[in-house]
Design an enzyme around this catalytic site. Structure first.
Site, PDB file in Angstrom:
ATOM      1  N   ASN A   7       0.874  -1.171   0.000  1.00 47.03           N
ATOM      2  CA  ASN A   7       0.000   0.000   0.000  1.00 47.03           C
ATOM      3  C   ASN A   7       0.913   1.223   0.000  1.00 47.03           C
ATOM      4  OD1 ASN A   7      -1.745   2.077   0.547  1.00 47.03           O
ATOM      5  ND2 ASN A   7      -2.651   1.153   2.369  1.00 47.03           N
ATOM      6  N   ARG A  99      -2.696  -2.202  -3.261  1.00 45.12           N
ATOM      7  CA  ARG A  99      -3.866  -1.352  -3.094  1.00 45.12           C
ATOM      8  C   ARG A  99      -3.729  -0.218  -4.104  1.00 45.12           C
ATOM      9  NH1 ARG A  99      -4.905   3.458   1.044  1.00 45.12           N
ATOM     10  NH2 ARG A  99      -7.086   3.815   0.523  1.00 45.12           N
ATOM     11  N   HIS A 189     -12.593   3.403   0.158  1.00 44.79           N
ATOM     12  CA  HIS A 189     -12.645   2.431   1.271  1.00 44.79           C
ATOM     13  C   HIS A 189     -13.385   1.159   0.853  1.00 44.79           C
ATOM     14  CE1 HIS A 189     -12.379   5.839   4.506  1.00 44.79           C
ATOM     15  NE2 HIS A 189     -11.180   5.355   4.263  1.00 44.79           N
ATOM     16  N   LEU A 218     -14.778   4.310  10.195  1.00 45.01           N
ATOM     17  CA  LEU A 218     -14.436   5.557  10.875  1.00 45.01           C
ATOM     18  C   LEU A 218     -12.981   5.499  11.320  1.00 45.01           C
ATOM     19  CD1 LEU A 218     -17.649   5.803  13.133  1.00 45.01           C
ATOM     20  CD2 LEU A 218     -17.333   6.635  10.790  1.00 45.01           C
ATOM     21  N   ASN A 220      -9.033   7.846  10.262  1.00 48.91           N
ATOM     22  CA  ASN A 220      -8.639   9.206   9.926  1.00 48.91           C
ATOM     23  C   ASN A 220      -9.455   9.665   8.720  1.00 48.91           C
ATOM     24  OD1 ASN A 220      -7.158  11.470  10.553  1.00 48.91           O
ATOM     25  ND2 ASN A 220      -5.637  10.992   8.986  1.00 48.91           N
ATOM     26  N   ARG A 250     -10.542  16.353   6.877  1.00 52.38           N
ATOM     27  CA  ARG A 250     -11.442  16.670   5.762  1.00 52.38           C
ATOM     28  C   ARG A 250     -12.822  16.981   6.305  1.00 52.38           C
ATOM     29  NH1 ARG A 250     -10.268  11.224   2.640  1.00 52.38           N
ATOM     30  NH2 ARG A 250      -8.526  10.969   4.066  1.00 52.38           N
ATOM     31  N   ASP A 292      -6.712  13.886  15.678  1.00 51.06           N
ATOM     32  CA  ASP A 292      -6.685  12.568  16.304  1.00 51.06           C
ATOM     33  C   ASP A 292      -7.827  12.426  17.311  1.00 51.06           C
ATOM     34  OD1 ASP A 292      -5.857  10.463  18.268  1.00 51.06           O
ATOM     35  OD2 ASP A 292      -4.147  10.368  16.902  1.00 51.06           O
ATOM     36  N   GLU A 344     -13.448   0.822  15.538  1.00 50.27           N
ATOM     37  CA  GLU A 344     -13.041  -0.419  16.205  1.00 50.27           C
ATOM     38  C   GLU A 344     -12.677  -0.221  17.675  1.00 50.27           C
ATOM     39  OE1 GLU A 344      -9.722  -1.976  13.944  1.00 50.27           O
ATOM     40  OE2 GLU A 344     -10.853  -1.736  12.086  1.00 50.27           O
ATOM     41  N   ASN A 345     -12.225   1.007  18.001  1.00 47.23           N
ATOM     42  CA  ASN A 345     -11.592   1.199  19.320  1.00 47.23           C
ATOM     43  C   ASN A 345     -12.300   2.137  20.278  1.00 47.23           C
ATOM     44  OD1 ASN A 345      -9.134  -0.386  18.969  1.00 47.23           O
ATOM     45  ND2 ASN A 345      -8.725   1.064  17.319  1.00 47.23           N
ATOM     46  N   GLU A 396      -8.087  -4.962   5.194  1.00 48.16           N
ATOM     47  CA  GLU A 396      -8.016  -4.786   3.741  1.00 48.16           C
ATOM     48  C   GLU A 396      -6.898  -5.638   3.139  1.00 48.16           C
ATOM     49  OE1 GLU A 396      -8.809  -0.198   3.113  1.00 48.16           O
ATOM     50  OE2 GLU A 396      -8.118  -0.667   5.113  1.00 48.16           O
TER      51      GLU A 396
HETATM   52  P1  AMP Z   1      -7.200   4.765  11.122  1.00 46.30           P
HETATM   53  O1  AMP Z   1      -7.064   5.823  10.055  1.00 46.30           O
HETATM   54  O2  AMP Z   1      -8.223   3.719  10.764  1.00 46.30           O
HETATM   55  O3  AMP Z   1      -5.889   4.167  11.545  1.00 46.30           O
HETATM   56  O4  AMP Z   1      -7.804   5.491  12.422  1.00 46.30           O
HETATM   57  C1  AMP Z   1      -7.112   6.526  13.050  1.00 46.30           C
HETATM   58  C2  AMP Z   1      -8.045   7.201  14.044  1.00 46.30           C
HETATM   59  O5  AMP Z   1      -8.500   6.256  15.008  1.00 46.30           O
HETATM   60  C3  AMP Z   1      -7.393   8.345  14.816  1.00 46.30           C
HETATM   61  O6  AMP Z   1      -8.278   9.440  14.882  1.00 46.30           O
HETATM   62  C4  AMP Z   1      -7.213   7.729  16.194  1.00 46.30           C
HETATM   63  O7  AMP Z   1      -7.216   8.691  17.233  1.00 46.30           O
HETATM   64  C5  AMP Z   1      -8.450   6.878  16.286  1.00 46.30           C
HETATM   65  N1  AMP Z   1      -8.350   5.926  17.386  1.00 46.30           N
HETATM   66  C6  AMP Z   1      -7.522   4.888  17.518  1.00 46.30           C
HETATM   67  N2  AMP Z   1      -7.706   4.291  18.735  1.00 46.30           N
HETATM   68  C7  AMP Z   1      -8.675   5.002  19.373  1.00 46.30           C
HETATM   69  C8  AMP Z   1      -9.331   4.905  20.638  1.00 46.30           C
HETATM   70  N3  AMP Z   1      -9.019   3.960  21.506  1.00 46.30           N
HETATM   71  N4  AMP Z   1     -10.284   5.810  20.936  1.00 46.30           N
HETATM   72  C9  AMP Z   1     -10.603   6.770  20.069  1.00 46.30           C
HETATM   73  N5  AMP Z   1     -10.051   6.914  18.861  1.00 46.30           N
HETATM   74  C10 AMP Z   1      -9.092   6.042  18.515  1.00 46.30           C
END
Ligand code: AMP
Length: 415
Positions: A7, A99, A189, A218, A220, A250, A292, A344-345, A396
């Site tokens: 990627n 990708r 996506h 959901l 970045n 964005r 973030d 996920e988190n 992915e």
């Molecule tokens: P990604 O682009 O899929 O890697 O997601 C990145 C985003 O996920 C960033 O905004 C991170 O702050 C958010 N993220 C990762 N872990 C957590 C968490 N435990 N709680 C809230 N946001 C999270």
């Protein structure tokens, strides 16, 4: 087979080495053997590599371009330090899956790469000027370093959405602009939404044709996808990944007249406005703090920062609106699935999005929701809920590796 999944971004290269073949796919027994990321290609690059079951190794090295970055990865993969089972020489890598961000209307599924595919990806550059050239660099580098005897496959972010009907993908602007320039919504996506739909149907024991969900990626970057009978029928990203949900940097949906207004009031060029909308908006723009989500939640918790709360609330409201829109568009659905770094988190964000949707049959079980972090697949709806709500960590790379295997089998062409 050992498949190298690449990627490539404008100054980054992510990779995974995955063992898979038709038999392993059937048994769901594919294995990730190694992964890593190289950032800041072009200067002193930051390298993180990790063989399965071992700690990550971080290094820095001057890597001039993507070819040098891939060369680094390949040397590491076959090195005695990495000690990856079954990988002793480059000949142990049987294929490469890439990708590729934009396949426009040309690529409705993954394809084995040959000269005509390269030209097709080049034709899409004007639609993804930052991404497709980087993806091509990865393809050229792999061809040079592994040779033309190793097949390569392109897996497009847009392909999954090529099933959208005209009513979803057309913008209501003069139709001849679509004819002339292919200005339409493409969606992105796609590999993530497709993976989530695939996992959902495995968990629920359904066929592809019976898969009806709203998938929420959901991270970045963020997008929602309405999936009916296994097909994408609508998604929130458009001609580019700027449309739709509020994202890290964005802004998503807005009145296009803002462009003219900004040019007039702030004396900005179109390029400057494009940068503002892509890089300085979204969570970062509203909070003035960070893109973030984890940091924003911390700011809210620890400092009661008003603009952090505002950014999070805008983010959640936009997702909520699209859940409503897609429920209406689909005439109801069976499940809502959360994925991506935030999906996920973050139990807190999932709960905030779903609050107030109980009358639509969407209610989260707080305890279950709180257990769904750190890459676990969990069903988080209240018992007896009309809709299932699931957290399914995306993968992915696995789909890219599997598509690579299947594409090679279907069309064992070479360069
Ligand atoms: P990604 O682009 O899929 O890697 O997601 C990145 C985003 O996920 C960033 O905004 C991170 O702050 C958010 N993220 C990762 N872990 C957590 C968490 N435990 N709680 C809230 N946001 C999270």
């Amino acid at each position: 087979m050992n498949i190298l999944v690449l990627n490539c971004g404008s100054s980054s290269l992510k990779f995974q080495l995955i063992e898979t073949d038709l038999d392993l796919i059937e048994k769901n027994a594919d294995a990730q053997k190694a992964k890593g990321i190289i950032e800041r290609i072009g200067s002193q690059a930051l390298i993180t590599v990790q063989a399965a079951g071992k700690p990550a190794v971080k290094q820095a090295a001057p890597l001039r371009d993507h070819r040098a970055a891939l060369d680094y990865v390949l040397r590491w993969v076959i090195s005695p330090e990495a000690q990856i089972p079954g990988i002793r020489a480059l000949a142990d890598i049987q294929a490469v899956g890439h990708r590729v961000v934009h396949g426009a209307e040309k690529f409705v599924k993954s394809v084995v790469i040959d000269q005509s595919v390269i030209e097709g990806i080049e034709d899409c550059i004007e639609l993804a000027p930052l991404h497709n050239p980087a993806n091509l660099k990865g393809i050229y580098a792999a061809r040079e370093l592994l040779g033309t005897g190793v097949p390569q496959v392109a897996v497009f972010d847009t392909s999954f959405h090529t099933t959208m009907p005209e009513t979803s993908y057309l913008y209501a602007i003069p139709y001849q602009l679509y004819r002339r320039h292919k200005i339409r919504r493409y969606g992105f996506h796609g590999t993530s939404h497709r993976y989530v739909a695939y996992r959902y149907r495995e968990i629920a024991g359904l066929t592809r044709e019976k898969t009806n969900i709203i998938s929420l990626h959901l991270g970045n970057g963020c997008s929602a996808c309405a999936i009916r009978n296994g097909d994408s029928v609508d998604t929130t990203m458009g001609l580019t990944p700027l449309e739709g949900l509020v994202m890290g940097t964005r802004g998503g949906d807005m009145d296009p007249s803002i462009l003219e207004f900004l040019a007039h009031k702030e004396g900005m060029s179109l390029t400057e406005i494009d940068t503002l909308l892509n890089k300085q908006s979204g969570l970062l723009g509203i909070s003035g703090l960070t893109n973030d989500m984890r940091e924003l939640l911390e700011e809210e918790r620890e400092h009661k920062d008003r603009r952090a709360t505002l950014a999070i609330d805008l983010f959640c409201l936009r997702v909520k609106k699209y859940i409503g829109a897609y429920l209406a568009e689909l005439g109801g659905t069976d499940a809502i699935v959360f994925t991506g770094g935030i999906g996920e988190n973050s139990p807190a964000i999932r709960a905030r999005i779903c609050t107030g949707l109980e009358n639509l049959g969407i209610a989260i079980d707080e305890k279950l929701n709180n257990t769904a972090t750190g890459g676990k697949e969990v069903e988080i709806n209240k018992a007896g809920n009309k809709l299932r709500i699931l957290v399914i960590p995306t993968n992915e790379e696995l789909l890219i590796a599997r598509d690579t295997v299947r594409s090679i089998k279907d069309a064992p062409r070479r360069w």
